[in-house]
Design a protein around this motif. Sequence first.
Motif, mmCIF file in Angstrom:
data_model
loop_
_atom_site.group_PDB
_atom_site.id
_atom_site.type_symbol
_atom_site.label_atom_id
_atom_site.label_comp_id
_atom_site.label_asym_id
_atom_site.label_seq_id
_atom_site.Cartn_x
_atom_site.Cartn_y
_atom_site.Cartn_z
ATOM 1 N N ARG A 58 26.669 -3.939 52.161
ATOM 2 C CA ARG A 58 26.334 -5.185 51.810
ATOM 3 C C ARG A 58 25.763 -6.141 53.862
ATOM 4 N NH1 ARG A 58 31.773 -7.292 48.070
ATOM 5 N NH2 ARG A 58 31.811 -4.779 47.015
ATOM 6 N N ARG A 59 24.529 -5.527 53.544
ATOM 7 C CA ARG A 59 24.397 -6.581 54.507
ATOM 8 C C ARG A 59 22.524 -5.969 54.514
ATOM 9 N NH1 ARG A 59 25.589 -2.706 58.886
ATOM 10 N NH2 ARG A 59 23.332 -1.756 59.108
ATOM 11 N N THR A 60 22.491 -7.444 54.619
ATOM 12 C CA THR A 60 20.285 -7.142 54.971
ATOM 13 C C THR A 60 19.885 -5.898 55.527
ATOM 14 O OG1 THR A 60 20.840 -9.279 53.995
ATOM 15 C CG2 THR A 60 17.842 -8.714 55.243
ATOM 16 N N GLN A 61 18.493 -5.332 54.667
ATOM 17 C CA GLN A 61 17.559 -3.886 55.214
ATOM 18 C C GLN A 61 16.658 -4.594 55.458
ATOM 19 O OE1 GLN A 61 19.410 -0.845 56.508
ATOM 20 N NE2 GLN A 61 21.001 -1.921 55.398
ATOM 21 N N VAL A 62 15.890 -4.469 57.134
ATOM 22 C CA VAL A 62 14.917 -4.719 57.637
ATOM 23 C C VAL A 62 14.380 -3.966 57.787
ATOM 24 C CG1 VAL A 62 13.094 -6.340 59.015
ATOM 25 C CG2 VAL A 62 15.345 -7.020 57.751
ATOM 26 N N VAL A 63 13.154 -2.482 56.495
ATOM 27 C CA VAL A 63 12.702 -2.151 57.207
ATOM 28 C C VAL A 63 11.301 -1.485 57.427
ATOM 29 C CG1 VAL A 63 12.542 0.491 56.604
ATOM 30 C CG2 VAL A 63 14.308 -0.841 55.890
ATOM 31 N N PRO A 64 11.026 -1.994 58.791
ATOM 32 C CA PRO A 64 9.444 -2.317 59.157
ATOM 33 C C PRO A 64 8.703 -0.366 59.088
ATOM 34 C CG PRO A 64 11.042 -1.096 61.386
ATOM 35 C CD PRO A 64 11.799 -1.476 59.968
ATOM 36 N N ASP A 65 9.511 0.576 58.676
ATOM 37 C CA ASP A 65 8.462 1.879 58.721
ATOM 38 C C ASP A 65 9.265 2.646 57.241
ATOM 39 O OD1 ASP A 65 7.041 4.779 58.199
ATOM 40 O OD2 ASP A 65 7.349 4.740 59.940
ATOM 41 N N VAL A 66 9.025 2.262 55.946
ATOM 42 C CA VAL A 66 9.940 3.472 55.108
ATOM 43 C C VAL A 66 10.037 5.049 55.516
ATOM 44 C CG1 VAL A 66 10.013 1.152 53.352
ATOM 45 C CG2 VAL A 66 8.002 3.695 53.525
ATOM 46 N N HIS A 67 8.928 5.327 55.967
ATOM 47 C CA HIS A 67 8.384 6.749 55.827
ATOM 48 C C HIS A 67 10.100 7.697 57.349
ATOM 49 C CE1 HIS A 67 5.504 6.660 53.681
ATOM 50 N NE2 HIS A 67 5.369 6.308 54.067
ATOM 51 N N ALA A 68 9.892 6.170 57.743
ATOM 52 C CA ALA A 68 11.148 6.961 59.216
ATOM 53 C C ALA A 68 12.809 6.404 58.738
ATOM 54 C CB ALA A 68 10.872 5.482 60.444
ATOM 55 N N PHE A 69 12.894 5.844 57.440
ATOM 56 C CA PHE A 69 14.404 5.251 57.053
ATOM 57 C C PHE A 69 14.973 6.565 56.541
ATOM 58 C CE2 PHE A 69 17.869 4.294 54.262
ATOM 59 C CZ PHE A 69 18.005 2.890 54.830
ATOM 60 N N PRO A 70 15.627 7.570 56.608
ATOM 61 C CA PRO A 70 16.474 8.237 56.367
ATOM 62 C C PRO A 70 16.853 8.215 54.582
ATOM 63 C CG PRO A 70 17.679 7.966 58.552
ATOM 64 C CD PRO A 70 16.858 6.840 57.840
ATOM 65 N N GLY A 71 17.018 9.401 54.149
ATOM 66 C CA GLY A 71 16.378 9.004 52.745
ATOM 67 C C GLY A 71 15.698 7.992 51.901
ATOM 68 N N SER A 82 6.454 -3.535 50.660
ATOM 69 C CA SER A 82 5.039 -4.200 50.733
ATOM 70 C C SER A 82 4.056 -3.011 51.756
ATOM 71 C CB SER A 82 5.020 -4.914 52.008
ATOM 72 O OG SER A 82 3.710 -5.294 53.333
ATOM 73 N N PRO A 83 3.521 -3.165 50.620
ATOM 74 C CA PRO A 83 2.266 -2.023 51.648
ATOM 75 C C PRO A 83 1.577 -2.442 53.257
ATOM 76 C CG PRO A 83 0.938 -3.236 50.615
ATOM 77 C CD PRO A 83 1.684 -4.012 50.386
ATOM 78 N N VAL A 84 1.927 -2.937 53.917
ATOM 79 C CA VAL A 84 1.501 -3.105 54.869
ATOM 80 C C VAL A 84 3.026 -2.767 56.097
ATOM 81 C CG1 VAL A 84 1.008 -4.665 57.065
ATOM 82 C CG2 VAL A 84 0.572 -5.129 54.576
ATOM 83 N N PRO A 85 3.088 -1.688 57.269
ATOM 84 C CA PRO A 85 3.558 -1.661 57.933
ATOM 85 C C PRO A 85 3.908 -2.869 59.094
ATOM 86 C CG PRO A 85 2.341 0.129 58.082
ATOM 87 C CD PRO A 85 1.795 -1.125 56.811
ATOM 88 N N ASN A 86 5.567 -2.666 58.945
ATOM 89 C CA ASN A 86 5.681 -4.222 59.770
ATOM 90 C C ASN A 86 6.309 -5.447 59.266
ATOM 91 O OD1 ASN A 86 7.187 -2.633 62.227
ATOM 92 N ND2 ASN A 86 5.155 -1.803 62.161
ATOM 93 N N ARG A 87 5.733 -5.262 57.430
ATOM 94 C CA ARG A 87 5.329 -7.017 57.419
ATOM 95 C C ARG A 87 6.200 -7.629 57.176
ATOM 96 N NH1 ARG A 87 6.344 -10.462 55.172
ATOM 97 N NH2 ARG A 87 5.343 -11.561 53.428
ATOM 98 N N PHE A 88 7.733 -7.357 57.724
ATOM 99 C CA PHE A 88 9.007 -8.097 57.613
ATOM 100 C C PHE A 88 9.990 -8.063 58.932
ATOM 101 C CE2 PHE A 88 8.831 -6.521 53.503
ATOM 102 C CZ PHE A 88 8.413 -7.387 52.712
ATOM 103 N N ASP A 89 10.319 -9.052 59.464
ATOM 104 C CA ASP A 89 11.121 -9.494 60.160
ATOM 105 C C ASP A 89 12.576 -10.102 60.317
ATOM 106 O OD1 ASP A 89 10.060 -12.437 59.398
ATOM 107 O OD2 ASP A 89 8.217 -11.837 61.336
#
Length: 169
Positions: free
Chosen positions: A92-105, A136-143
Amino acid sequence: MFSISQATHASKAVQYDDLLQQARALIADETDFIANAANFSSLIFHALPDLNWAGFYLFDGAELVVGPFQGKPACVRIALGRGVCGTAARDRRTQVVPDVHAFPGHIACDSASRSEIVVPLVASDGTLIGVWDVDSPVPNRFDDEDALGMEALCTAFIALAWTKRETAR
């Protein structure tokens, strides 16, 4: 319709506030939750630049199930704690993931996705409704500013659309 990509002179916070006003107006008079979720998804998808997916995963009591969205076909079911969406729902916490390939699972529904933001949707009584997922298809799109803007949009959506749904029952 307002588009953040067309308003580069305004700060991101001001742009999200304008988008928030549009979202409120769009769903203010409609009582159907799914219709509101569909229009909300479309509004965000078309207003924000560099997105390839925007939509809902709704909690059915056991897992997240794809709901209204804009973008390519998506994974249908996601277990709590699995991938970015399942993690946001579980914690129950917002997840901001700059690179989805680095997110486990990470669950790759669209191989073009490079970054992601997921906001958990929780009713005022603490009930998990689901998550709002934007890719997003853009790395680091969200902040952090995007997180604040998306959280404000989701808070308004829940207050208007979910409350109406529950009142109509």
